[in-house]
Motif scaffolding. Structure first.
Motif, PDB file in Angstrom:
ATOM      1  N   VAL A  35      15.375   1.480  -5.109  1.00 31.55           N
ATOM      2  CA  VAL A  35      14.254   2.339  -4.738  1.00 31.55           C
ATOM      3  C   VAL A  35      13.007   1.822  -5.446  1.00 31.55           C
ATOM      4  O   VAL A  35      13.084   1.249  -6.530  1.00 31.55           O
ATOM      5  CB  VAL A  35      14.476   3.828  -5.097  1.00 31.55           C
ATOM      6  CG1 VAL A  35      15.651   4.396  -4.360  1.00 31.55           C
ATOM      7  CG2 VAL A  35      14.632   4.032  -6.574  1.00 31.55           C
TER       8      VAL A  35
ATOM      9  N   LEU B 206      13.260   3.210   0.180  1.00 33.02           N
ATOM     10  CA  LEU B 206      14.637   2.775  -0.021  1.00 33.02           C
ATOM     11  C   LEU B 206      14.731   1.323   0.428  1.00 33.02           C
ATOM     12  O   LEU B 206      14.518   1.008   1.594  1.00 33.02           O
ATOM     13  CB  LEU B 206      15.598   3.661   0.772  1.00 33.02           C
ATOM     14  CG  LEU B 206      15.610   5.131   0.353  1.00 33.02           C
ATOM     15  CD1 LEU B 206      16.377   5.973   1.363  1.00 33.02           C
ATOM     16  CD2 LEU B 206      16.192   5.280  -1.031  1.00 33.02           C
TER      17      LEU B 206
ATOM     18  N   ASP C 126      21.919   4.571   4.598  1.00 32.57           N
ATOM     19  CA  ASP C 126      21.025   5.470   5.330  1.00 32.57           C
ATOM     20  C   ASP C 126      21.672   5.977   6.610  1.00 32.57           C
ATOM     21  O   ASP C 126      22.804   5.609   6.941  1.00 32.57           O
ATOM     22  CB  ASP C 126      19.658   4.829   5.569  1.00 32.57           C
ATOM     23  CG  ASP C 126      19.679   3.672   6.557  1.00 32.57           C
ATOM     24  OD1 ASP C 126      20.641   3.538   7.344  1.00 32.57           O
ATOM     25  OD2 ASP C 126      18.715   2.892   6.553  1.00 32.57           O
TER      26      ASP C 126
ATOM     27  N   SER D 202      12.328  10.003   0.335  1.00 35.19           N
ATOM     28  CA  SER D 202      12.016   8.961   1.309  1.00 35.19           C
ATOM     29  C   SER D 202      11.258   9.539   2.508  1.00 35.19           C
ATOM     30  O   SER D 202      10.245   8.978   2.948  1.00 35.19           O
ATOM     31  CB  SER D 202      13.306   8.286   1.777  1.00 35.19           C
ATOM     32  OG  SER D 202      13.035   7.318   2.751  1.00 35.19           O
TER      33      SER D 202
END
Length: 72
Positions: free
Chosen positions: A66, A38, A57, A31
């Protein structure tokens, strides 16, 4: 353009069968480098186990899927 394929994080986590911290670290790296995005989503369609195996996160937001970055 091939469109975007959304992959549920809980599905990917189960298939790769990595330790949770290693899996999360890989997601973080991909990411941060812009290779994946994400995705947030509505967790009401997920089971408690699927939510647990999704990804939270650093700000506490739940990410459930994803996708490859459009630039990849």
């Amino acid at each position: 353009d091939h469109g975007r394929g959304y992959v549920p994080i809980h599905w990917l986590r189960n298939r790769l069968n990595l330790p949770a911290d290693r899996f999360d670290s890989i997601l973080d790296q991909l990411s941060a480098s812009g290779q994946i995005i994400l995705q947030p989503g509505d967790p009401s369609s997920l089971t408690p186990e699927q939510i647990e195996k999704s990804y939270q996160d650093e700000t506490g937001n739940l990410r459930i899927a994803v996708t490859w970055s459009k630039d990849q």
